[in-house]
Design a protein around this motif. Structure first.
Motif, PDB file in Angstrom:
ATOM      1  N   THR A  34       0.828  -1.204   0.000  1.00 14.09           N
ATOM      2  CA  THR A  34       0.000   0.000   0.000  1.00 14.09           C
ATOM      3  C   THR A  34       0.865   1.258   0.000  1.00 14.09           C
ATOM      4  O   THR A  34       0.601   2.200  -0.764  1.00 14.09           O
ATOM      5  CB  THR A  34      -0.963  -0.001   1.191  1.00 14.09           C
ATOM      6  N   THR A  84     -14.427  -4.993  11.563  1.00 14.36           N
ATOM      7  CA  THR A  84     -14.561  -4.263  12.823  1.00 14.36           C
ATOM      8  C   THR A  84     -15.860  -4.646  13.516  1.00 14.36           C
ATOM      9  O   THR A  84     -16.829  -5.054  12.868  1.00 14.36           O
ATOM     10  CB  THR A  84     -14.535  -2.737  12.611  1.00 14.36           C
ATOM     11  N   GLU A  92     -17.085  -2.314   9.461  1.00 13.28           N
ATOM     12  CA  GLU A  92     -16.193  -2.005   8.347  1.00 13.28           C
ATOM     13  C   GLU A  92     -15.294  -3.199   8.046  1.00 13.28           C
ATOM     14  O   GLU A  92     -14.785  -3.854   8.946  1.00 13.28           O
ATOM     15  CB  GLU A  92     -15.340  -0.780   8.676  1.00 13.28           C
ATOM     16  N   LYS A  94     -11.764  -4.258   6.359  1.00 12.15           N
ATOM     17  CA  LYS A  94     -10.509  -3.599   6.007  1.00 12.15           C
ATOM     18  C   LYS A  94      -9.364  -4.603   5.985  1.00 12.15           C
ATOM     19  O   LYS A  94      -9.508  -5.730   6.453  1.00 12.15           O
ATOM     20  CB  LYS A  94     -10.207  -2.448   6.967  1.00 12.15           C
ATOM     21  N   ARG A  95      -8.270  -4.185   5.410  1.00 11.67           N
ATOM     22  CA  ARG A  95      -7.041  -4.967   5.323  1.00 11.67           C
ATOM     23  C   ARG A  95      -7.210  -6.267   4.537  1.00 11.67           C
ATOM     24  O   ARG A  95      -6.592  -7.269   4.843  1.00 11.67           O
ATOM     25  CB  ARG A  95      -6.450  -5.275   6.707  1.00 11.67           C
ATOM     26  N   LEU A 129     -16.628  -0.281   3.553  1.00 14.68           N
ATOM     27  CA  LEU A 129     -15.197  -0.443   3.307  1.00 14.68           C
ATOM     28  C   LEU A 129     -14.699   0.775   2.557  1.00 14.68           C
ATOM     29  O   LEU A 129     -15.477   1.537   1.991  1.00 14.68           O
ATOM     30  CB  LEU A 129     -14.913  -1.732   2.523  1.00 14.68           C
ATOM     31  N   SER A 130     -13.403   0.952   2.602  1.00 11.97           N
ATOM     32  CA  SER A 130     -12.775   1.985   1.785  1.00 11.97           C
ATOM     33  C   SER A 130     -11.642   1.327   1.014  1.00 11.97           C
ATOM     34  O   SER A 130     -11.034   0.361   1.471  1.00 11.97           O
ATOM     35  CB  SER A 130     -12.268   3.148   2.647  1.00 11.97           C
ATOM     36  N   VAL A 131     -11.395   1.832  -0.174  1.00 16.51           N
ATOM     37  CA  VAL A 131     -10.398   1.233  -1.063  1.00 16.51           C
ATOM     38  C   VAL A 131      -9.737   2.353  -1.865  1.00 16.51           C
ATOM     39  O   VAL A 131     -10.387   3.341  -2.207  1.00 16.51           O
ATOM     40  CB  VAL A 131     -11.061   0.169  -1.987  1.00 16.51           C
ATOM     41  N   ASP A 154     -14.242   9.195   4.982  1.00 21.43           N
ATOM     42  CA  ASP A 154     -12.805   9.405   5.162  1.00 21.43           C
ATOM     43  C   ASP A 154     -12.375  10.332   4.043  1.00 21.43           C
ATOM     44  O   ASP A 154     -12.574  10.026   2.873  1.00 21.43           O
ATOM     45  CB  ASP A 154     -12.073   8.063   5.085  1.00 21.43           C
ATOM     46  N   CYS A 161     -15.119   5.208  -0.823  1.00 19.96           N
ATOM     47  CA  CYS A 161     -15.889   4.586   0.260  1.00 19.96           C
ATOM     48  C   CYS A 161     -17.081   3.855  -0.351  1.00 19.96           C
ATOM     49  O   CYS A 161     -17.743   4.382  -1.246  1.00 19.96           O
ATOM     50  CB  CYS A 161     -16.365   5.649   1.255  1.00 19.96           C
TER      51      CYS A 161
END
Length: 166
Positions: A34, A84, A92, A94-95, A129-131, A154, A161
Motif C-alpha cells: 500500500t 470491525t 467495516e 478492512k485490510r 469499506l474503503s479502497v 474518510d 468509500c
C-alpha cells in the motif's frame, strides 16, 4: 480456469495464541504494498506509519474486539480480512489481502462472504469499506459483491468509500 486450479482454502478466525497463524506476514505485505502504491515505498517495516506498524507488531491488540479472518491453503496463511465490531449496526471491512500468486481464484470473495454472513447473523445491517481508487480490480470485486460507492466518511485523497446493505 478449471475447478482443479482453485486452491482448497479454509477460512477461519485469527487465533491470537497461535504465533504460526501468518497474520503478521499478511499484514506486512499489505502495508508495504500500500505504501509503495501511494508513492512512498518503505524498505523497512519499522519505517511504516506508527498505526500500521502497531497492527504488524501486535495484531491481537490492534484488532481487539474485531474479527480477523484468515484464509489458509494447506498450512500456509494466504489471505486475511479484518471486520470491525459493528457500531450502530454498521461494520467495516478492512485490510483485505490475498497472496498475489493465488489471486483470481475466489479467496477474496470467500473471505468477504464469510464476513458478510457473520455480520448478518450477528444483526449488523450495513458493511462498509474503503479502497484506494487505483485498486480497480478490488473495486470491481466489491461492486460484484453488491457494494456501492457512497459519500466518503474518510476524506483522504484517492480513497473510495463503499457500502452494502446486509
Amino acid at each position: 480456469m478449471s475447478t482443479t486450479d482453485a486452491p482448497s482454502v479454509v477460512v477461519h478466525r485469527f487465533d491470537p495464541d497461535s504465533p504460526g497463524d501468518g497474520v503478521t506476514a499478511l499484514l506486512t505485505a499489505y502495508h508495504l504494498r500500500t505504501e509503495a502504491e501511494k508513492g512512498v515505498p518503505v524498505d523497512d517495516v519499522a519505517a511504516l506509519p506508527a498505526r500500521y506498524l502497531a497492527e504488524i507488531v501486535d495484531p491481537s491488540s490492534a484488532f481487539a474486539g474485531d474479527t480477523v479472518l484468515v484464509a489458509r491453503h494447506g498450512n500456509a496463511a494466504v489471505g486475511c480480512l479484518v471486520v470491525t465490531a459493528p457500531v450502530a449496526g454498521r461494520a467495516e471491512l478492512k485490510r483485505l489481502w490475498t497472496d498475489p500468486e493465488l489471486r483470481g481464484r475466489g479467496m477474496a470473495s470467500r473471505l468477504i462472504g464469510t464476513a458478510l454472513t457473520g455480520l448478518a447473523d450477528g444483526g449488523a445491517h450495513t458493511a462498509a469499506l474503503s479502497v484506494w481508487r487505483w485498486r480497480t480490480g478490488a473495486i470491481a470485486l466489491y461492486e460484484g459483491l453488491g457494494f456501492a460507492v457512497v459519500d466518503p466518511w474518510d476524506e483522504r485523497a484517492d480513497l473510495v468509500c463503499m457500502e452494502r446493505v446486509l
